[in-house]
Design a protein around this motif. Structure first.
Motif, short mmCIF file in Angstrom:
data_model
loop_
_atom_site.label_atom_id
_atom_site.label_comp_id
_atom_site.label_asym_id
_atom_site.label_seq_id
_atom_site.Cartn_x
_atom_site.Cartn_y
_atom_site.Cartn_z
N LEU A 86 0.96 -6.09 -7.72
CA LEU A 86 1.48 -4.84 -8.27
C LEU A 86 2.95 -4.96 -8.67
CD1 LEU A 86 -0.11 -2.26 -5.78
CD2 LEU A 86 -0.98 -3.03 -7.98
N GLY A 87 3.56 -6.07 -8.34
CA GLY A 87 5.01 -6.23 -8.56
C GLY A 87 5.37 -6.81 -9.90
N PHE A 133 0.18 -6.67 -2.89
CA PHE A 133 1.42 -6.04 -3.37
C PHE A 133 2.12 -6.90 -4.41
CE2 PHE A 133 1.27 -3.42 0.59
CZ PHE A 133 1.31 -2.20 -0.04
N GLN A 134 2.04 -8.21 -4.26
CA GLN A 134 2.64 -9.07 -5.27
C GLN A 134 1.99 -8.82 -6.63
OE1 GLN A 134 2.10 -12.92 -3.54
NE2 GLN A 134 3.87 -12.71 -2.17
#
Lengths: 135, 135
Positions: free
Chosen positions: A17-18, A14-15
């Motif tokens: 994608l952040g 997720f990081q």
DNA sequence: CGTACACATTCGTCAATGCGTATATACTGA
DNA sequence: TCAGTATATACGCATTGACGAATGTGTACG
């Protein structure tokens, strides 16, 4: 020795994608393999910046790279984790709906059709669609 | 004056998901409203730490809070952005499949059935399932 | 009121991240 | 072997984020 696959790192996933630049890169890759020089041209960002973000995506296990002569091709690879790959698919579909992402894609299409018009892309290799088995 | 909804912040959305403590909090909320004291008990983490992560999720527009007397209840709110809400749903479904997340949920169920056994939860309010319209 | 409880916020510190700039590496072709 | 192109990495700096410890805020109750 069996291939030791360390447990999928959800945080890192997720990081990765952040960050907007990384989302734009993923959106451009979509279902095709793309050469770094196109990213630099389309996003209009410094080459080391692009390169660092691609390295980040690579470490997160979201993209893979392939060298061909001087050029490096990047493509999306679906994570081994089922949940992650579904979220990634969904995310890519979402990005396609966003205005700015559509604009990037449209610039990419234009650049691929007439690379000669982009002085930086003279002789650059065109993107190559991935065969189905690779998705 | 019309309600000014600033464009959904995709970066912040994914950054909010890029932390294991926050993922555990979201997993515990699932489809019910939960009191902060349960998070502290189940995750066995310092209360300020839990509180800060909840604040982060709140700023990202992923959860909402409601006060009832001394207690604060947190619940997941689906983002106004369609793509984001789909990715969030998918992510929650994914979390349910993960071992550690299942263990958290199971501890929550146990704590809710017999709160008296958890000295820290004496008299704490039970989680409340959300009505359908709220999801 | 004043105390106690539940929770939020602040502060100081340290690690991670992003960026521009400079430099290194890999490959091609003369 | 040397120059040129494509890409990657290292460095210095500014920002952000995570954490523990301390402190602040809101509410119930005697």
């Amino acid at each position: 020795m069996a291939t030791k696959s360390k447990p999928f790192n959800v945080e890192r996933f997720f990081q990765a994608l952040g960050d907007n630049t990384r989302l734009r890169l993923l959106n451009l890759m979509g279902e095709q393999e793309i050469c770094v020089c196109y990213f630099v041209e389309i996003l209009d960002q410094a080459q080391p910046k692009i390169s660092r973000h691609l390295a980040y995506l690579r470490r997160a296990g979201i993209v893979a790279a392939r060298r061909e002569g001087k050029w490096m091709y990047y493509r999306i690879v679906m994570p081994p984790n089922l949940g992650a790959s579904q979220v990634l698919q969904q995310t890519l579909a979402w990005l396609k709906e966003e205005r700015t992402m559509q604009a990037d894609r449209s610039r990419l299409t234009k650049a691929c059709c007439t690379p000669a018009k982009f002085t930086a892309l003279q002789g650059a290799p065109l993107p190559v669609s991935l065969p189905n088995e690779a998705r």
